[in-house]
Write a protein that holds these residues in place. Structure first.
Motif, PDB file in Angstrom:
ATOM      1  N   LEU A 192     -17.656  32.639 -12.511  1.00 32.49           N
ATOM      2  CA  LEU A 192     -17.458  31.226 -12.831  1.00 32.49           C
ATOM      3  C   LEU A 192     -16.274  30.716 -12.030  1.00 32.49           C
ATOM      4  N   GLN A 193     -16.496  29.654 -11.269  1.00 28.92           N
ATOM      5  CA  GLN A 193     -15.441  29.016 -10.504  1.00 28.92           C
ATOM      6  C   GLN A 193     -15.396  27.534 -10.852  1.00 28.92           C
ATOM      7  N   VAL A 194     -14.206  26.972 -10.814  1.00 25.69           N
ATOM      8  CA  VAL A 194     -14.030  25.540 -11.040  1.00 25.69           C
ATOM      9  C   VAL A 194     -13.735  24.874  -9.707  1.00 25.69           C
ATOM     10  N   LEU A 195     -14.460  23.795  -9.425  1.00 21.13           N
ATOM     11  CA  LEU A 195     -14.212  22.996  -8.229  1.00 21.13           C
ATOM     12  C   LEU A 195     -13.206  21.912  -8.608  1.00 21.13           C
ATOM     13  N   PRO A 196     -11.960  22.001  -8.100  1.00 21.47           N
ATOM     14  CA  PRO A 196     -10.916  21.076  -8.564  1.00 21.47           C
ATOM     15  C   PRO A 196     -11.058  19.682  -7.958  1.00 21.47           C
ATOM     16  N   PHE A 197     -10.482  18.705  -8.658  1.00 22.95           N
ATOM     17  CA  PHE A 197     -10.492  17.338  -8.166  1.00 22.95           C
ATOM     18  C   PHE A 197      -9.874  17.239  -6.771  1.00 22.95           C
ATOM     19  N   SER A 198      -8.923  18.106  -6.495  1.00 26.05           N
ATOM     20  CA  SER A 198      -8.181  18.030  -5.235  1.00 26.05           C
ATOM     21  C   SER A 198      -9.058  18.260  -4.006  1.00 26.05           C
ATOM     22  N   VAL A 199     -10.238  18.821  -4.181  1.00 28.04           N
ATOM     23  CA  VAL A 199     -11.138  19.058  -3.047  1.00 28.04           C
ATOM     24  C   VAL A 199     -11.607  17.737  -2.442  1.00 28.04           C
ATOM     25  N   GLN A 201     -14.130  14.916  -1.331  1.00 29.18           N
ATOM     26  CA  GLN A 201     -15.542  14.956  -0.958  1.00 29.18           C
ATOM     27  C   GLN A 201     -15.946  16.403  -0.656  1.00 29.18           C
ATOM     28  N   HIS A 202     -17.183  16.727  -0.981  1.00 28.88           N
ATOM     29  CA  HIS A 202     -17.637  18.107  -0.777  1.00 28.88           C
ATOM     30  C   HIS A 202     -19.130  18.123  -0.507  1.00 28.88           C
ATOM     31  N   SER A 203     -19.693  19.305  -0.344  1.00 28.13           N
ATOM     32  CA  SER A 203     -21.077  19.444   0.117  1.00 28.13           C
ATOM     33  C   SER A 203     -22.123  19.106  -0.936  1.00 28.13           C
ATOM     34  N   SER A 204     -21.688  18.838  -2.189  1.00 34.57           N
ATOM     35  CA  SER A 204     -22.673  18.551  -3.239  1.00 34.57           C
ATOM     36  C   SER A 204     -22.317  17.300  -4.030  1.00 34.57           C
ATOM     37  N   THR A 205     -21.780  16.307  -3.337  1.00 32.13           N
ATOM     38  CA  THR A 205     -21.461  15.054  -4.017  1.00 32.13           C
ATOM     39  C   THR A 205     -22.718  14.329  -4.492  1.00 32.13           C
ATOM     40  N   MET A 206     -23.884  14.751  -4.016  1.00 35.54           N
ATOM     41  CA  MET A 206     -25.141  14.150  -4.477  1.00 35.54           C
ATOM     42  C   MET A 206     -25.472  14.551  -5.905  1.00 35.54           C
ATOM     43  N   ARG A 247     -20.271  26.769   0.798  1.00 35.11           N
ATOM     44  CA  ARG A 247     -19.085  25.935   1.015  1.00 35.11           C
ATOM     45  C   ARG A 247     -18.410  25.582  -0.309  1.00 35.11           C
ATOM     46  N   LEU A 248     -19.211  25.314  -1.342  1.00 35.07           N
ATOM     47  CA  LEU A 248     -18.639  25.053  -2.667  1.00 35.07           C
ATOM     48  C   LEU A 248     -17.846  26.263  -3.154  1.00 35.07           C
ATOM     49  N   GLN A 249     -18.422  27.436  -3.012  1.00 36.32           N
ATOM     50  CA  GLN A 249     -17.741  28.654  -3.449  1.00 36.32           C
ATOM     51  C   GLN A 249     -16.424  28.847  -2.711  1.00 36.32           C
ATOM     52  N   ALA A 250     -16.427  28.513  -1.412  1.00 34.99           N
ATOM     53  CA  ALA A 250     -15.217  28.680  -0.615  1.00 34.99           C
ATOM     54  C   ALA A 250     -14.135  27.688  -1.010  1.00 34.99           C
ATOM     55  N   GLU A 251     -14.527  26.492  -1.407  1.00 38.06           N
ATOM     56  CA  GLU A 251     -13.559  25.448  -1.749  1.00 38.06           C
ATOM     57  C   GLU A 251     -13.110  25.514  -3.202  1.00 38.06           C
TER      58      GLU A 251
END
Length: 282
Positions: A192-199, A201-206, A247-251
């Motif tokens: 489980l990973q959290v994608l922080p607000f600080s990222v 725009q990212h590859s899954s903004t859709m 890319r999400l996992q990396a960010e």
């Protein structure tokens, strides 16, 4: 004489369950109240299930098996019954989800369904499923049984930080939900990973999506619109979304940092709130 509703056992899994329950009960020489007293419910509830007016829970099915000595028949059947309560457009995905050996999911607003607590799921589903809430919650909990197998699918979840702050069901429900997520860290089949607000725009903004992998079938990409889901095995889509997920996992934050963030939000935003059963959540 009471007008007893006759069921067509071929009409649906729910009708088949009710038909067989009545048949087994009568074969055992038991009245509705007799069976109800043995499995700790009312005879009225037994009657409603026998006439397909109520959906049985897994606990009801297991107790019915024990009382009627049916060798697990109702326990095996209830999974099919509960799955049939899912929206028609979602059932095909649920079938594939249950067969997957590897599930990757990005969730931008809500905790993934397989990781939701019952109280959180009830709050989410109550918005548009109020008339069938018990059935829908039971069906969602039934989906989660794939994680209880001896060999569960590998589940990798990237959860947007927004899902930690979106208050679903109140502070007590949220605290219980975040505590549940924390309890999952360290399991060998789950990350489980959290994608922080600080990222930004990212590859899954859709929006949210799932990738399912199988031992002997092509990969599947799944995404939902308002009233339907879309599955595809198109190699171009799988390739594009697989790269996007990498890319999400990396960010995203590492699992350790993700757990720390979840714990901090749980304490700072939701405090020591009582859980949904009115008891304190540790």
């Amino acid at each position: 004489m009471a007008n007893i509703r006759e069921l067509d056992p071929s009409a649906s899994p729910l009708d088949y369950f009710g038909y067989e329950l009545r048949r087994e009960r009568e074969a055992a020489g038991m009245r509705l109240a007799d069976l109800g007293s043995v499995i700790f419910c009312t005879g009225s509830l037994v009657g409603q299930i026998e006439t397909a007016k109520k959906v049985p829970t897994r606990e009801f099915a297991e107790r019915a098996d024990a009382a009627l000595m049916t060798d697990g028949f109702f326990s095996r059947l209830v999974g099919l019954v509960l799955r049939s309560q899912l929206p028609t457009w979602f059932q095909a995905y649920a079938d594939m989800e249950a067969k997957a050996t590897y599930i990757s999911t990005y969730q931008c607003q809500l905790v993934y369904g397989l990781l939701q607590t019952q109280a959180y799921a009830r709050a989410v589903l109550s918005v548009e499923q109020a008339d069938r809430l018990d059935q829908m919650v039971a069906a969602r909990m039934e989906r989660q049984r794939i994680l209880q197998r001896e060999h569960p699918p590998v589940l990798w979840t990237v959860l947007d930080e927004a899902a930690l702050y979106r208050e679903i069901g109140g502070p007590g429900v949220m605290r219980e939900q975040l505590a549940h997520l924390l309890s999952l860290f360290g399991r060998p089949w789950l990350e489980l990973q959290v994608l922080p607000f600080s990222v930004g725009q990212h590859s899954s903004t859709m929006g949210s999506f799932n990738l399912l992998r199988f031992d002997d079938h092509p990969d599947i990409h799944y995404a939902e619109s308002y009233d339907q889901g879309h599955m595809t095995a198109n190699p171009a889509v799988i390739r594009e979304r697989s790269v996007g997920y990498a890319r999400l996992q990396a960010e995203a934050l590492s699992p350790r940092d993700s757990a720390a963030l979840i714990a901090r939000v749980m304490e700072e935003r939701y405090g020591k709130q009582p859980g949904p059963d009115a008891s304190p959540v540790a």
